[in-house]
Scaffold this motif. Structure first.
Motif, short mmCIF file in Angstrom:
data_model
loop_
_atom_site.label_atom_id
_atom_site.label_comp_id
_atom_site.label_asym_id
_atom_site.label_seq_id
_atom_site.Cartn_x
_atom_site.Cartn_y
_atom_site.Cartn_z
N LEU A 184 0.83 -1.20 0.00
CA LEU A 184 0.00 0.00 0.00
C LEU A 184 0.87 1.26 0.00
CD1 LEU A 184 -2.70 -1.14 2.58
CD2 LEU A 184 -3.10 -0.66 0.16
N LEU A 233 2.19 1.99 -3.35
CA LEU A 233 1.12 2.44 -4.24
C LEU A 233 0.71 3.88 -3.96
CD1 LEU A 233 -1.21 -0.71 -4.36
CD2 LEU A 233 0.26 0.16 -6.20
N GLY A 234 1.26 4.43 -2.89
CA GLY A 234 0.94 5.81 -2.54
C GLY A 234 -0.27 5.94 -1.63
N GLU A 235 -0.78 4.82 -1.16
CA GLU A 235 -1.94 4.85 -0.24
C GLU A 235 -1.41 4.85 1.19
OE1 GLU A 235 -4.63 1.71 -1.26
OE2 GLU A 235 -4.63 2.23 -3.40
N GLU A 257 -2.24 6.50 4.09
CA GLU A 257 -3.12 6.34 5.25
C GLU A 257 -3.47 4.88 5.47
OE1 GLU A 257 -6.52 8.86 5.52
OE2 GLU A 257 -5.49 10.58 4.65
N GLU A 258 -3.77 4.16 4.37
CA GLU A 258 -4.11 2.74 4.49
C GLU A 258 -2.91 1.95 4.97
OE1 GLU A 258 -4.77 4.69 2.06
OE2 GLU A 258 -6.95 4.68 1.78
N CYS A 313 5.20 6.82 7.46
CA CYS A 313 3.87 7.15 6.92
C CYS A 313 3.37 8.49 7.47
CB CYS A 313 2.87 6.04 7.27
SG CYS A 313 3.20 4.47 6.48
#
Length: 639
Positions: free
Chosen positions: A433, A436-438, A440-441, A471
């Motif tokens: 994740l 992938l640039g996600e 917060e997830e 993060c």
């Protein structure tokens, strides 16, 4: 005695040896082969010296200073009356301005006070002789600033030694109120004074010549003078604090020291560690104040001091443990506990898994846990701040409930391995994740992995906390990043050694504008990089870390505050000593910082011994200095 003669002879010009026509010459007296006659001659010289005008006195005092610095425990000169002589010379300089400004007599009070300070540094017997010889009144005159800050520096050093012994403390305490007020004033203002009166004077000809000569012993130019002025200003500040410590340790003048919150706030910005490796500086005095009820009461009421102690407790500063100690003292006192816990709990929660810090006792995290949960069950609903309540609940869950569950479960190796596999899978999802640039997830996945991860071994949880800190950095959440990076560093072995977490916390502190904390973490990060590249002949410092250090070194320069005051003042009458020399000075400071990073700092738990290194007087010194400076400049440009 022969060794003393040899050391004095090093300071004698060649044309003066054995050809002197002065029958009272100190150096000729020292060459007398008969020890009894030599002792009698030295004693006579000490008696006659304050009564005579002789241009050779400065040379003799320089020799005595050199001996006192290198052999401070030798009883010969103290037994022959050196303290009476030095005391009389200081008094003469303070009271007779015509004499002081004649020939080279301006140097004499400085050397005389320095000799007193050196001989009283280690031996209480010498300190008693000094007090009986009447050294305190003339030293007080210098402390009052009757000549200049240079003489104040050596006066506060000598008075600090005299006040550090039980048998001579009372003699200094006769001037207690004045001494404490002057020491507080010096500690707060000396950096400004040295900057305005010396460093900021661009034209070298306008600087007091004897200040320049004493700073460098005639070796080096403008850049070296500025470097030594920084060192001396910091010593003046630390030695003033040392003198205050001597009173605070005995719980004397606490109301006076704590009376002004401005002074307590000033203490938080007085550096030890990098500037003076063996001195805890301002936080050392704050910790001593925390030993007493009066000190704790005043510190607890100063919000800025508490916040600074909290930031220090979550840093890689040498004196991190002192910040923790102060907060524990305040939390254990019922009268101050609820004034500080709502601030302290949000910081100390990140340290509950800290094992030890250098020479400090093990299980430091346990002591923090006990202090925070002291009356947890009785006060669950007492805190209005929901974050504090949540923090205490988290500590209770982590350190009490979770341990109970794991102990009851008595997990087998197979079960532990299953949990590790599960955590590994969740971590892989989080990484996927993240890339992938996600972000917060990914952070949520790392939180899930932390919930499933066993308490031991600690390494896996350290990595999870560190990754989650990254993060938070990308999400522009510096507080959360600092918290997670700190937890990771507490789990590292030894503490504060995980390089990635250090760099991430340095960035987070930089986001919050906390330059000092960011700088310390960055230094530790580079230190780790250096150690990890043991096979490499040439150590490469990451450019981004070098840039971070350069940024904060400029902002946190010793004279940064004084310089800002001058630049922001409506009328700026002070010429700065930068200009064409700016780059050279910054290179020097930068190289010194790199050198400091590569050296192991000496840490002490009590008051530091006040010493000063001698400056070499060898003929080749100038060439060596220039060679070293060129080498450092090349190194700095290559980084």
């Amino acid at each position: 005695m022969d060794s003393l003669t040899t050391k004095v002879e090093k300071n004698i010009p060649t044309n003066n040896k054995r050809t002197c026509a002065n029958p009272c010459c100190f150096f000729c007296t020292m060459e007398e082969p008969n020890s009894s006659l030599r002792r009698a001659g030295v004693a006579s010289f000490f008696k006659e010296m304050p009564l005579q005008d002789d241009q050779q006195h400065v040379l003799a005092l320089s020799g005595l200073w050199n001996i006192a610095m290198t052999q401070p425990d030798d009883p010969l000169f103290p037994a022959l009356g050196i303290f009476n002589c030095m005391s009389s010379l200081i008094s003469k300089g303070v009271n007779n301005r015509d004499w002081l400004l004649r020939d080279q007599n301006i140097y004499i009070p400085y050397y005389a006070a320095h000799v007193i300070g050196s001989y009283t540094m280690n031996k209480v017997e010498f300190a008693e002789k000094a007090v009986k010889s009447g050294v305190i009144p003339p030293l007080m005159e210098l402390l009052r600033g009757k000549i200049s800050w240079v003489e104040q520096r050596v006066a506060v050093r000598a008075l600090g030694h005299l006040a550090s012994y039980d048998r001579t403390f009372d003699a200094v305490a006769v001037y207690e109120e004045e001494v404490v007020k002057l020491a507080m004033q010096l500690a707060s203002t000396c950096l400004d004074v040295v900057y305005v009166n010396f460093v900021a004077v661009k034209d070298r000809k306008k600087r007091l010549k004897y200040h320049s000569d004493l700073l460098t012993r005639g070796v080096g130019g403008l850049e070296f003078e500025n470097q030594k002025a920084e060192e001396w200003a910091c010593q003046l500040q630390c030695w003033s604090l040392y003198l205050l410590n001597c009173f605070a340790c005995k719980e004397r003048s606490l109301d006076l020291i704590c009376n002004k919150q401005e002074f307590l706030m000033d203490l938080c910005n007085m550096w030890g560690g990098l500037v003076n490796h063996n001195s805890p500086a301002g936080v050392g005095l704050i910790r001593i104040l925390c030993y007493s009820k009066t000190g704790r009461k005043n510190i607890a009421e100063c919000k800025q001091v508490i916040e600074n102690l909290c930031n220090l407790s979550r840093s890689s500063d040498d004196w991190q443990y002192m910040g923790i100690d102060c907060l524990l003292f305040l939390l254990k006192d019922p009268d101050t506990r609820y004034k500080v816990i709502e601030t302290a709990a949000l910081f100390l929660i990140d340290l509950v898994e800290l094992n030890s810090l250098l020479d400090r006792p093990k299980n430091l995290g346990e002591a923090i846990t006990r202090a925070l949960l002291l009356d947890y069950k009785l006060t669950e609903q007492k805190f209005k701040n929901k974050k504090v309540q949540k923090a205490l609940e988290e500590i209770w869950e982590l350190k009490v409930e979770r341990r109970k569950r794991e102990k009851m479960m008595m997990m087998s190796e197979e079960k532990v391995e299953e949990m590790r596999v599960l955590v590994g899978l969740i971590k892989q999802e989080a990484k996927h994740l993240f890339w992938l640039g996600e972000i917060e997830e990914a952070a949520m996945k790392y939180t899930e992995a932390l919930g499933a991860c066993p308490s031991r071994p600690k390494n896996e949880r350290m990595v999870l906390y560190s990754n989650r800190a990254q993060c938070h950095l990308l999400l522009r959440e510096p507080d959360a990043a600092i918290s997670d990076a700190t937890r990771a560093l507490c789990l590292s072995n030894p503490p504060n050694s995980h390089c990635k977490s250090l760099w991430r916390r340095s960035q987070a502190y930089d986001m919050k504008g906390l330059g000092r904390e960011s700088l310390m973490d960055c230094i530790m990060f580079i230190n780790g990089c250096i150690r990890s590249e043991t096979t490499s002949k040439r150590v490469k410092i990451p450019y981004y870390a070098a840039r971070m250090i350069s940024k904060h070194m400029n902002a946190l320069w010793v004279f940064g505050g004084a310089r800002s005051k001058i630049l922001s003042s409506p009328v700026n009458n002070v010429q700065e000593s930068y200009g064409e020399n700016k780059s050279g000075i910054e290179e020097q400071r930068y190289c010194d910082m790199i050198r400091t990073m590569m050296e192991k700092k000496n840490l002490i738990s009590g008051l530091s011994t006040i010493i000063e290194e001698n400056v070499t007087l060898k003929g080749e010194s100038r060439r060596e200095l220039e060679k070293a400076r060129r080498k450092k400049a090349v190194v700095a440009r290559s980084m």
